[in-house]
Design a protein around this motif. Structure first.
Motif, PDB file in Angstrom:
ATOM      1  N   VAL A 135       0.857  -1.172   0.088  1.00  0.00           N
ATOM      2  CA  VAL A 135      -0.054   0.013   0.124  1.00  0.00           C
ATOM      3  C   VAL A 135       0.803   1.157   0.055  1.00  0.00           C
ATOM      4  CG1 VAL A 135      -2.002   1.210   1.208  1.00  0.00           C
ATOM      5  CG2 VAL A 135      -1.599  -1.268   1.221  1.00  0.00           C
ATOM      6  N   LYS A 139      -2.662   5.633  -0.928  1.00  0.00           N
ATOM      7  CA  LYS A 139      -3.431   4.589  -0.845  1.00  0.00           C
ATOM      8  C   LYS A 139      -3.516   3.554  -2.237  1.00  0.00           C
ATOM      9  CE  LYS A 139      -4.704   6.063   3.135  1.00  0.00           C
ATOM     10  NZ  LYS A 139      -3.636   6.965   3.366  1.00  0.00           N
ATOM     11  N   LYS A 141      -2.743   0.247  -4.233  1.00  0.00           N
ATOM     12  CA  LYS A 141      -2.177  -0.848  -3.732  1.00  0.00           C
ATOM     13  C   LYS A 141      -2.008  -1.903  -4.803  1.00  0.00           C
ATOM     14  CE  LYS A 141      -5.965  -0.270  -0.305  1.00  0.00           C
ATOM     15  NZ  LYS A 141      -6.432   1.124  -0.963  1.00  0.00           N
ATOM     16  N   GLU A 183      -9.811  -3.421  -6.590  1.00  0.00           N
ATOM     17  CA  GLU A 183      -9.937  -3.190  -4.989  1.00  0.00           C
ATOM     18  C   GLU A 183     -10.615  -4.372  -4.403  1.00  0.00           C
ATOM     19  OE1 GLU A 183      -9.758   0.121  -2.176  1.00  0.00           O
ATOM     20  OE2 GLU A 183      -8.549  -0.284  -3.896  1.00  0.00           O
ATOM     21  N   LEU A 186      -8.232  -7.219  -4.031  1.00  0.00           N
ATOM     22  CA  LEU A 186      -7.411  -6.917  -3.091  1.00  0.00           C
ATOM     23  C   LEU A 186      -7.771  -7.129  -1.587  1.00  0.00           C
ATOM     24  CD1 LEU A 186      -5.515  -3.827  -4.608  1.00  0.00           C
ATOM     25  CD2 LEU A 186      -4.721  -6.198  -4.428  1.00  0.00           C
ATOM     26  N   LYS A 187      -9.308  -6.622  -1.519  1.00  0.00           N
ATOM     27  CA  LYS A 187      -9.952  -6.930  -0.132  1.00  0.00           C
ATOM     28  C   LYS A 187      -9.731  -8.463   0.379  1.00  0.00           C
ATOM     29  CE  LYS A 187     -12.528  -2.540   0.139  1.00  0.00           C
ATOM     30  NZ  LYS A 187     -13.902  -1.969  -0.124  1.00  0.00           N
ATOM     31  N   ASN A 188     -10.457  -9.298  -0.663  1.00  0.00           N
ATOM     32  CA  ASN A 188     -10.320 -10.537  -0.387  1.00  0.00           C
ATOM     33  C   ASN A 188      -8.953 -11.271  -0.015  1.00  0.00           C
ATOM     34  OD1 ASN A 188     -13.088 -10.806  -0.926  1.00  0.00           O
ATOM     35  ND2 ASN A 188     -12.901 -11.066  -2.857  1.00  0.00           N
ATOM     36  N   HIS A 190      -6.258  -9.460   1.083  1.00  0.00           N
ATOM     37  CA  HIS A 190      -5.967  -9.039   2.376  1.00  0.00           C
ATOM     38  C   HIS A 190      -6.628  -9.696   3.726  1.00  0.00           C
ATOM     39  CE1 HIS A 190      -6.019  -6.250   6.080  1.00  0.00           C
ATOM     40  NE2 HIS A 190      -5.128  -5.424   5.337  1.00  0.00           N
ATOM     41  N   LYS A 191      -7.970 -10.031   3.301  1.00  0.00           N
ATOM     42  CA  LYS A 191      -8.448 -10.702   4.563  1.00  0.00           C
ATOM     43  C   LYS A 191      -8.035 -12.331   4.544  1.00  0.00           C
ATOM     44  CE  LYS A 191     -13.153 -12.202   5.960  1.00  0.00           C
ATOM     45  NZ  LYS A 191     -14.623 -12.321   5.707  1.00  0.00           N
ATOM     46  N   ASP A 198      -3.713  -2.488   8.264  1.00  0.00           N
ATOM     47  CA  ASP A 198      -5.177  -2.371   7.868  1.00  0.00           C
ATOM     48  C   ASP A 198      -4.982  -2.080   6.444  1.00  0.00           C
ATOM     49  OD1 ASP A 198      -6.138  -2.278  10.328  1.00  0.00           O
ATOM     50  OD2 ASP A 198      -5.964   0.244  10.652  1.00  0.00           O
ATOM     51  N   PHE A 199      -6.051  -2.330   5.770  1.00  0.00           N
ATOM     52  CA  PHE A 199      -6.200  -2.356   4.510  1.00  0.00           C
ATOM     53  C   PHE A 199      -5.718  -0.977   3.703  1.00  0.00           C
ATOM     54  CE2 PHE A 199      -8.647  -1.799   0.455  1.00  0.00           C
ATOM     55  CZ  PHE A 199      -7.929  -2.880  -0.347  1.00  0.00           C
ATOM     56  N   ASN A 200      -6.116   0.148   4.248  1.00  0.00           N
ATOM     57  CA  ASN A 200      -5.429   1.549   3.777  1.00  0.00           C
ATOM     58  C   ASN A 200      -4.126   1.912   4.163  1.00  0.00           C
ATOM     59  OD1 ASN A 200      -7.680   1.771   1.555  1.00  0.00           O
ATOM     60  ND2 ASN A 200      -8.827   1.907   3.276  1.00  0.00           N
TER      61      ASN A 200
END
Length: 286
Positions: A135, A139, A141, A183, A186-188, A190-191, A198-200
């Motif tokens: 990141v 912001k 990524k 995005e 990337l959230k999937n 990251h989790k 944190d994601f951001n």
């Protein structure tokens, strides 16, 4: 290749967390395909069928996370496939994930040698594979993976380093793997990888698959102290947490005493010497 976001500000100095996790095989089976497994199977990787067997047997995948905080993330432009950007600045992205050949000027705020970092992470893995989730300060990524496979058995002309991402093309028209930047994807990711930052939050997470058994908490902690002792003393690195052990200027000596009491005396003398040098300079006693 990450630099401090606030150089000179100790309260915002970089710090690092190293953790072990186990990731559900179901997550891996979604982000990789048969082609990826075929690449490893066609490689010189010693345990090249390890990942395949874990997925087949529905076993959780062990990973080792190296995550830095209060850094800029890996800067650069993946659309510009050169170690230097058109404005003359270093293209850190290209240098870390692609560059090979003669060293380039890394700049005063950079440490280490060109190309060494990626090999260190790759060879820390039993399947010579690691992923990066970075990141940047704006912001933006990206996520990309790398496998050091050695010479292909079936097609010896292939590049000995394979990269995991999105298929694209270089300016000369040749095939070029580019990072994942969507995005939601990337959230999937990251989790799924259980990242602690944190994601951001700017910084970079290096994700090592099947870490080598030699990478114990004690070994990693003592190696980090040996390598970064001066940075901790000068508060250029705020702290480092490696599983249950913590390193900082205040905690470095107690940690050494706990892990390697025979080394405690010489480190204590070393830090005493640094304090004396600092006192001489501050009081202009030369």
């Amino acid at each position: 290749d990450d630099a401090a976001s606030f150089p000179g500000d100790y309260t915002k100095a970089p710090f690092i967390k190293v953790t072990y996790e186990k990731i559900p095989y179901s997550f891996f089976s979604k982000i990789i395909d048969e082609g990826y497994l075929d690449w490893i199977g066609d490689s010189q990787v010693p345990e090249k069928f390890l990942l395949n067997n874990y997925i087949k047997n529905k076993q959780d995948i062990p990973i080792l996370l190296f995550e830095d905080f209060n850094t800029t993330g890996i800067k650069g432009d993946w659309e510009h496939h050169e170690p230097e950007l058109p404005d003359g600045k270093r293209n850190d992205y290209n240098i870390f994930f692609w560059y090979s050949g003669n060293p380039v000027n890394k700049g005063e705020d950079k440490g280490g040698g060109v190309g060494v970092g990626r090999l260190t992470f790759a060879f820390s893995s039993k399947v010579n594979t690691f992923f990066s989730f970075s990141v940047r300060e704006d912001k933006s990524k990206f996520f990309i993976g790398m496998s050091v496979l050695g010479k292909s058995v079936n097609t010896p002309t292939y590049d000995q380093i394979a990269r995991y991402g999105i298929s694209g093309s270089a300016p000369d028209g040749s095939e070029l793997t580019k990072p994942i930047i969507d995005e939601d994807t990337l959230k999937n990711i990251h989790k799924g990888f259980k990242l602690k930052r944190d994601f951001n939050q700017p910084g970079t997470s290096q994700i090592v698959l099947f870490p080598d058994e030699k990478l114990t908490a004690k070994t990693m902690t003592m190696n980090s102290i040996n390598r970064y002792r001066y940075a901790f003393h000068q508060r250029r690195l705020k702290s480092m947490e490696i599983l249950k052990y913590k390193i900082s200027k205040e905690e470095i000596l107690p940690t050494i005493n706990k892990l390697s009491s025979k080394d405690h005396k010489r480190y204590k003398e070393y830090f005493k010497f640094l304090d004396e040098c600092e006192n001489i300079e501050q009081n202009k006693m030369f």
